[in-house]
Design a protein around this motif. Structure first.
Motif, PDB file in Angstrom:
ATOM      1  N   SER A   6      39.817  13.272  -7.502  1.00  0.00           N
ATOM      2  CA  SER A   6      39.392  12.274  -8.274  1.00  0.00           C
ATOM      3  C   SER A   6      38.973  10.961  -7.507  1.00  0.00           C
ATOM      4  O   SER A   6      38.067  10.667  -7.784  1.00  0.00           O
ATOM      5  N   ILE A   7      39.959  10.651  -6.495  1.00  0.00           N
ATOM      6  CA  ILE A   7      39.492   9.477  -5.601  1.00  0.00           C
ATOM      7  C   ILE A   7      38.131   9.886  -4.855  1.00  0.00           C
ATOM      8  O   ILE A   7      37.122   9.182  -4.788  1.00  0.00           O
ATOM      9  N   PHE A   8      37.957  11.156  -4.441  1.00  0.00           N
ATOM     10  CA  PHE A   8      36.686  11.566  -3.767  1.00  0.00           C
ATOM     11  C   PHE A   8      35.619  11.222  -4.623  1.00  0.00           C
ATOM     12  O   PHE A   8      34.365  10.714  -4.372  1.00  0.00           O
ATOM     13  N   ALA A   9      35.608  11.765  -5.889  1.00  0.00           N
ATOM     14  CA  ALA A   9      34.421  11.660  -6.777  1.00  0.00           C
ATOM     15  C   ALA A   9      34.297  10.027  -7.034  1.00  0.00           C
ATOM     16  O   ALA A   9      32.914   9.827  -7.033  1.00  0.00           O
ATOM     17  N   GLN A  10      35.160   9.474  -7.149  1.00  0.00           N
ATOM     18  CA  GLN A  10      34.821   7.838  -7.157  1.00  0.00           C
ATOM     19  C   GLN A  10      34.382   7.365  -6.239  1.00  0.00           C
ATOM     20  O   GLN A  10      33.328   6.722  -6.057  1.00  0.00           O
ATOM     21  N   GLN A  11      34.665   7.723  -4.933  1.00  0.00           N
ATOM     22  CA  GLN A  11      34.075   7.344  -3.783  1.00  0.00           C
ATOM     23  C   GLN A  11      32.800   7.735  -3.501  1.00  0.00           C
ATOM     24  O   GLN A  11      31.823   6.989  -3.129  1.00  0.00           O
ATOM     25  N   GLN A  12      32.385   8.906  -4.025  1.00  0.00           N
ATOM     26  CA  GLN A  12      30.886   9.551  -3.905  1.00  0.00           C
ATOM     27  C   GLN A  12      30.106   8.399  -4.824  1.00  0.00           C
ATOM     28  O   GLN A  12      29.059   8.345  -4.419  1.00  0.00           O
ATOM     29  N   GLN A  13      30.518   7.955  -5.889  1.00  0.00           N
ATOM     30  CA  GLN A  13      29.901   6.967  -6.863  1.00  0.00           C
ATOM     31  C   GLN A  13      29.659   5.657  -6.080  1.00  0.00           C
ATOM     32  O   GLN A  13      28.803   5.161  -5.882  1.00  0.00           O
ATOM     33  N   THR A  14      30.800   5.208  -5.418  1.00  0.00           N
ATOM     34  CA  THR A  14      30.727   3.902  -4.800  1.00  0.00           C
ATOM     35  C   THR A  14      29.656   4.279  -3.513  1.00  0.00           C
ATOM     36  O   THR A  14      29.033   3.143  -3.439  1.00  0.00           O
ATOM     37  N   ALA A  15      29.833   5.343  -2.802  1.00  0.00           N
ATOM     38  CA  ALA A  15      28.857   5.449  -1.847  1.00  0.00           C
ATOM     39  C   ALA A  15      27.443   5.336  -2.317  1.00  0.00           C
ATOM     40  O   ALA A  15      26.743   4.718  -1.281  1.00  0.00           O
ATOM     41  N   LEU A  16      27.148   5.906  -3.483  1.00  0.00           N
ATOM     42  CA  LEU A  16      25.730   5.318  -3.875  1.00  0.00           C
ATOM     43  C   LEU A  16      25.264   3.871  -4.004  1.00  0.00           C
ATOM     44  O   LEU A  16      24.308   3.663  -3.560  1.00  0.00           O
ATOM     45  N   GLU A  17      26.349   3.322  -4.496  1.00  0.00           N
ATOM     46  CA  GLU A  17      26.073   1.632  -4.622  1.00  0.00           C
ATOM     47  C   GLU A  17      26.107   1.289  -3.188  1.00  0.00           C
ATOM     48  O   GLU A  17      25.231   0.255  -3.212  1.00  0.00           O
ATOM     49  N   PHE A  18      26.934   1.523  -2.258  1.00  0.00           N
ATOM     50  CA  PHE A  18      26.852   1.097  -0.893  1.00  0.00           C
ATOM     51  C   PHE A  18      25.594   1.352  -0.110  1.00  0.00           C
ATOM     52  O   PHE A  18      25.372   0.738   0.987  1.00  0.00           O
ATOM     53  N   ARG A  19      25.159   2.143  -0.439  1.00  0.00           N
ATOM     54  CA  ARG A  19      23.634   2.573   0.051  1.00  0.00           C
ATOM     55  C   ARG A  19      22.660   1.196   0.039  1.00  0.00           C
ATOM     56  O   ARG A  19      21.980   1.120   1.011  1.00  0.00           O
ATOM     57  N   LYS A  20      22.951   0.567  -1.093  1.00  0.00           N
ATOM     58  CA  LYS A  20      21.935  -0.785  -1.113  1.00  0.00           C
ATOM     59  C   LYS A  20      22.573  -1.950  -0.404  1.00  0.00           C
ATOM     60  O   LYS A  20      22.084  -3.006  -0.484  1.00  0.00           O
ATOM     61  N   SER A  21      23.994  -1.685   0.113  1.00  0.00           N
ATOM     62  CA  SER A  21      24.421  -3.055   0.536  1.00  0.00           C
ATOM     63  C   SER A  21      23.909  -3.739   1.737  1.00  0.00           C
ATOM     64  O   SER A  21      23.212  -3.107   2.722  1.00  0.00           O
ATOM     65  N   THR A  22      23.907  -4.971   1.617  1.00  0.00           N
ATOM     66  CA  THR A  22      23.345  -5.807   2.439  1.00  0.00           C
ATOM     67  C   THR A  22      24.364  -6.025   3.691  1.00  0.00           C
ATOM     68  O   THR A  22      25.527  -5.907   3.554  1.00  0.00           O
ATOM     69  N   ALA A  23      23.795  -6.694   4.842  1.00  0.00           N
ATOM     70  CA  ALA A  23      24.693  -6.936   5.911  1.00  0.00           C
ATOM     71  C   ALA A  23      25.630  -7.981   5.390  1.00  0.00           C
ATOM     72  O   ALA A  23      26.966  -7.946   5.833  1.00  0.00           O
ATOM     73  N   LYS A  24      25.317  -9.019   4.640  1.00  0.00           N
ATOM     74  CA  LYS A  24      26.518  -9.997   4.118  1.00  0.00           C
ATOM     75  C   LYS A  24      27.558  -9.256   3.264  1.00  0.00           C
ATOM     76  O   LYS A  24      28.754  -9.644   3.330  1.00  0.00           O
ATOM     77  N   GLU A  25      27.331  -8.068   2.413  1.00  0.00           N
ATOM     78  CA  GLU A  25      27.980  -7.652   1.576  1.00  0.00           C
ATOM     79  C   GLU A  25      29.208  -6.872   2.574  1.00  0.00           C
ATOM     80  O   GLU A  25      30.337  -6.710   2.402  1.00  0.00           O
ATOM     81  N   ARG A  26      28.634  -6.145   3.486  1.00  0.00           N
ATOM     82  CA  ARG A  26      29.216  -5.257   4.499  1.00  0.00           C
ATOM     83  C   ARG A  26      30.132  -6.034   5.202  1.00  0.00           C
ATOM     84  O   ARG A  26      31.402  -5.815   5.541  1.00  0.00           O
ATOM     85  N   ILE A  27      29.763  -7.248   5.765  1.00  0.00           N
ATOM     86  CA  ILE A  27      30.720  -8.096   6.459  1.00  0.00           C
ATOM     87  C   ILE A  27      31.776  -8.811   5.707  1.00  0.00           C
ATOM     88  O   ILE A  27      32.872  -8.781   6.203  1.00  0.00           O
ATOM     89  N   GLU A  28      31.465  -8.961   4.460  1.00  0.00           N
ATOM     90  CA  GLU A  28      32.619  -9.547   3.653  1.00  0.00           C
ATOM     91  C   GLU A  28      33.634  -8.335   3.473  1.00  0.00           C
ATOM     92  O   GLU A  28      34.924  -8.877   3.537  1.00  0.00           O
ATOM     93  N   ARG A  29      33.345  -7.100   3.449  1.00  0.00           N
ATOM     94  CA  ARG A  29      34.316  -6.033   3.415  1.00  0.00           C
ATOM     95  C   ARG A  29      35.326  -6.018   4.824  1.00  0.00           C
ATOM     96  O   ARG A  29      36.322  -5.925   4.643  1.00  0.00           O
ATOM     97  N   ILE A  30      34.550  -6.334   5.900  1.00  0.00           N
ATOM     98  CA  ILE A  30      35.184  -6.209   7.161  1.00  0.00           C
ATOM     99  C   ILE A  30      36.058  -7.490   7.248  1.00  0.00           C
ATOM    100  O   ILE A  30      37.128  -7.465   7.584  1.00  0.00           O
ATOM    101  N   LYS A  31      35.663  -8.678   6.611  1.00  0.00           N
ATOM    102  CA  LYS A  31      36.409  -9.806   6.633  1.00  0.00           C
ATOM    103  C   LYS A  31      37.798  -9.609   5.865  1.00  0.00           C
ATOM    104  O   LYS A  31      38.906 -10.043   6.042  1.00  0.00           O
ATOM    105  N   ARG A  32      37.534  -8.889   4.710  1.00  0.00           N
ATOM    106  CA  ARG A  32      38.682  -8.368   3.727  1.00  0.00           C
ATOM    107  C   ARG A  32      39.790  -7.731   4.691  1.00  0.00           C
ATOM    108  O   ARG A  32      40.980  -8.094   4.624  1.00  0.00           O
ATOM    109  N   LEU A  33      39.347  -6.763   5.564  1.00  0.00           N
ATOM    110  CA  LEU A  33      40.320  -5.990   6.268  1.00  0.00           C
ATOM    111  C   LEU A  33      40.753  -6.835   7.410  1.00  0.00           C
ATOM    112  O   LEU A  33      41.891  -6.755   7.640  1.00  0.00           O
ATOM    113  N   VAL A  34      40.107  -7.815   8.236  1.00  0.00           N
ATOM    114  CA  VAL A  34      40.601  -8.743   9.075  1.00  0.00           C
ATOM    115  C   VAL A  34      41.745  -9.673   8.374  1.00  0.00           C
ATOM    116  O   VAL A  34      42.828  -9.869   9.112  1.00  0.00           O
TER     117      VAL A  34
END
Ligand code: NAD
Length: 469
Positions: A6-34
């Motif tokens: 079920s999580i895999f199926a959810q991530q597949q959906q998210t991955a489709l969204e993430f295809r459009k992600s900008t550098a700013k959005e990806r950086i925000e995710r890395i900063k969350r991890l930091v």
């Protein structure tokens, strides 16, 4: 209990969204991890100490700072890495424009080993996030306290549909490998690397395999022995020898064998016994991760001694503590198990050579290593070793530190690994380099090759052969 499907199926959906992600959005995710790493730093460091008594200073340097440095580098360079890369246009395609577009591969699986349990889990995750992927992360079961701390850190930073940490051993990894991941980033032993690659083949998932092997050190007759001894011992004994790029064995010119061993012995004392309380009491020296690995290394020493090797330094062990004293062996021969498998512990065989060609022959007789170290002042020797051997990476007059330069690709070759990571190469591992050619509307330079084929086509092919082939 997590429902992986079920999580895999959810991530597949998210991955489709993430295809459009900008550098700013990806950086925000890395900063969350930091932010989560920084918040949980003390817990993470303590967990590694509980797992194998790794000194907190070593954990801070090799796990926390390494992860934060990778994150910082990715944040600084991501906008540039993501830019479509323009490439040239060959004459037959005149009128068009071509570029490479780095798109996220999709849902990634990261399987990590225990030896640098934080960095080798979160480092690849930083690059997965930089590339715009979602990820399943499986830390090693051999460092359970660290796995739990990582799991908590990830859960604080991400919902499972973006990144999920799945704790467990080989069975868990096998269950994950059944899922149709887009990319699998595995760090671990060559034996398990083969299992991962076979599983990936079922779904034709791409793989990065960061494996291990026997990384040699060559110390020639021109080397500065004091300098070499210090750097070799540091590289060998950090993490108690449980480092994928630790010097595995030393090939030294015969005239320097005894002097090098004696210098290395002094360095061991300086590093781990400066207060005279004994290395077993040093706060700077970690332990072997578990009883199985302790006995494996112990048996490598016994086998070598049975076949004629001699202990030049160390040799003591305390089984209850999983303590192995830094040990240097000499009179080592290729038939000993210690010269056939990766040692992954604080034991260093030293082999003497008379001709450089013999040292090169030894290296080439084993699988291509992850790292190869050269201590020499002679350019001709350095160039010869570089040209006549193959390795994932090489330091000249140092050990380990090539890993710190994020501008360099890090990874092995064949038996020591497939694919590269760090910096741009980490981003590239989780990205698909998509080829894009933009043509002008109503025009193509290859129209003369359209059917129906005629003598005109024939003449065009001849011209193309003459000028372009
Ligand atoms: P390992 O291969 O035993 O385990 C690595 C991961 O694979 C763990 O998460 C484990 O749970 C999983 N695993 C184990 N058996 C499995 C199976 N049958 N099927 C699927 N998954 C399985 O390695 P390790 O002992 O954790 O780490 C030591 C090895 O890793 C050494 O060979 C070392 O050189 C290598 N290593 C390489 C790098 C690198 O960057 N190239 C870094 C660190 C360690």
């Amino acid at each position: 209990m997590l429902n992986l499907n079920s999580i895999f199926a959810q991530q597949q959906q998210t991955a489709l969204e993430f295809r459009k992600s900008t550098a700013k959005e990806r950086i925000e995710r890395i900063k969350r991890l930091v932010a989560a790493i920084e918040k949980n730093e003390a817990d993470l460091v303590n967990a590694v100490y509980t797992d194998f008594r790794k000194p907190p200073q070593e954990t801070t340097a090799t796990e926390i700072l390494s992860s934060l440095m990778d994150a910082r580098h990715a944040i600084a360079h991501l906008p540039n890495w993501m830019k479509p890369r323009k490439v040239g246009t060959p004459a037959p395609l005149i009128g068009s424009r071509s570029y490479i577009h780095y798109e996220p591969k999709g849902v990634a699986l990261i399987i990590a080993p225990w030896n640098y349990p934080i960095y080798l889990t979160l480092g690849p995750l930083i690059y997965a996030l930089a590339a715009g992927c979602t990820a399943f992360v499986k830390p090693s079961e051999l460092t359970p306290h660290t796995a739990a701390a990582i799991s908590g850190t990830i859960a604080e930073a991400f919902p499972p549909q973006e990144v999920v940490c799945v704790e467990g051993g080989p069975e868990t990894a096998q269950a994950l490998l059944e899922l149709p991941f887009n990319h699998i980033f595995f760090t671990g032993s060559p034996a398990v690397g083969k299992i991962v690659m076979q599983a990936a083949a079922k779904h034709l998932a791409s793989v990065t395999l960061e494996l291990g092997g026997k990384s040699p050190v060559v110390v020639d007759e021109t080397a500065d022995l004091q300098d070499a001894a210090q750097k070799i011992i540091w590289g060998k004994l950090i993490n108690c020898g449980q480092t994928c790029i630790a010097p595995d064995y030393v090939l030294v010119h015969r005239q320097h064998q005894e002097a090098l061993i004696s210098q290395m012995k002094n360095v061991i004392e300086q590093f781990y016994n400066s207060d005279g309380k004994g290395i077993a009491n040093s706060t700077c020296y970690a332990r072997i991760v578990n009883a199985r690995h302790f006995h494996r290394i112990d048996q490598l020493i016994t086998d070598a001694l049975d076949k004629g090797a001699q202990i030049a330094v160390g040799g003591n062990t305390i089984a209850q503590e999983r303590f192995i004293e830094p040990t240097i062996l000499k009179q080592v021969t290729p038939d000993m198990k210690i010269m056939q498998e990766e040692i992954f512990g604080p034991v260093l065989p030293v082999l003497a050579y008379d001709q450089l060609s013999k040292a090169i022959e030894w290296i080439n007789g084993l699988a291509k290593p992850l790292a190869l170290y050269i201590f020499s002042k002679k350019k001709e020797h350095i160039n010869r070793i570089l040209q006549e051997t193959s390795a994932g990476g090489t330091c000249i007059n140092d050990c380990i530190v090539h890993l710190v330069n994020n501008q360099l690709p890090f990874g092995g070759v064949n038996h020591s690994g497939i694919g590269k990571t760090h910096g741009f190469y980490g981003f590239e591992a989780f990205s698909n380099a998509r080829a894009v050619l933009r043509q002008r509307v109503g025009f193509t330079s290859v129209k003369a090759l359209y059917p129906p084929y005629s003598s005109k086509t024939h003449r065009m092919l001849q011209l193309m052969r003459r000028f372009f082939a």
